[in-house]
Design a protein around this motif. Structure first.
Motif, short mmCIF file in Angstrom:
data_model
loop_
_atom_site.label_atom_id
_atom_site.label_comp_id
_atom_site.label_asym_id
_atom_site.label_seq_id
_atom_site.Cartn_x
_atom_site.Cartn_y
_atom_site.Cartn_z
N TYR A 173 1.68 9.38 -5.83
CA TYR A 173 2.20 10.72 -5.58
C TYR A 173 3.23 11.12 -6.64
O TYR A 173 3.21 12.23 -7.16
N ALA A 174 4.12 10.19 -6.97
CA ALA A 174 5.16 10.47 -7.97
C ALA A 174 4.54 10.75 -9.33
O ALA A 174 4.97 11.67 -10.04
N LEU A 175 3.54 9.99 -9.71
CA LEU A 175 2.89 10.20 -11.01
C LEU A 175 2.17 11.55 -11.05
O LEU A 175 2.10 12.18 -12.10
N PRO A 188 3.77 16.14 -14.04
CA PRO A 188 3.48 17.38 -14.80
C PRO A 188 4.17 18.60 -14.21
O PRO A 188 4.67 19.46 -14.94
N ASN A 189 4.25 18.69 -12.88
CA ASN A 189 4.94 19.82 -12.25
C ASN A 189 6.43 19.78 -12.55
O ASN A 189 7.05 20.81 -12.79
N ALA A 198 0.83 -1.19 0.00
CA ALA A 198 0.00 0.00 0.00
C ALA A 198 0.87 1.26 0.00
O ALA A 198 0.58 2.23 -0.71
N ALA A 199 1.94 1.24 0.79
CA ALA A 199 2.85 2.39 0.84
C ALA A 199 3.50 2.62 -0.52
O ALA A 199 3.62 3.76 -0.98
N VAL A 200 3.92 1.54 -1.17
CA VAL A 200 4.51 1.66 -2.50
C VAL A 200 3.49 2.22 -3.49
O VAL A 200 3.79 3.07 -4.32
#
Length: 119
Positions: A20-22, A26-27, A12-14
């Motif tokens: 979050y990384a995905l 865009p930023n 779940a953490a992964v």
């Protein structure tokens, strides 16, 4: 049983970290594009106007070409010729991975300028 629960929490953490990384991509792309806009422009005219001579060697050595090879003025004195020769040859010597042909042209340029030097 505890190992299974810990494995599930790890997965779940992964998953949350991946999500979050995905979302940050865009930023990051926007920041990268802004950084690339601030870099100095590089084009062929910049290289053509650099301090390096763009072109081949003449058939017969002349004062202009010899000065270009050594990176000095055509009217340089013998001390400047010797200093420039050492500097250029240190970088282009065949024992240090330089071209024997380039080294011979550097030697020829030094000899020509010393022979035709006014001082």
């Amino acid at each position: 049983m505890v190992n299974i629960i810990l494995a599930g929490l790890g997965l779940a953490a992964v998953g949350f970290a991946g999500k979050y990384a995905l979302r940050q991509i865009p930023n990051a792309a926007k920041t990268f594009n802004e950084a690339m806009k601030n870099l100095p422009k590089f084009d062929s005219t910049t290289v053509a106007n650099s301090k390096y001579y763009k072109g081949g060697f003449d058939q017969k050595m002349n004062r202009r070409e010899a000065a270009l090879i050594l990176g000095i003025s055509p009217s340089a004195n013998k001390a400047k010729i010797k200093e420039a020769f050492k500097r250029v040859m240190a970088v282009n010597h065949p024992d240090r991975g330089g071209s024997p042909y380039i080294a011979s042209k550097i030697n020829e340029a030094k000899d020509f300028l010393e022979k035709h030097s006014r001082n």
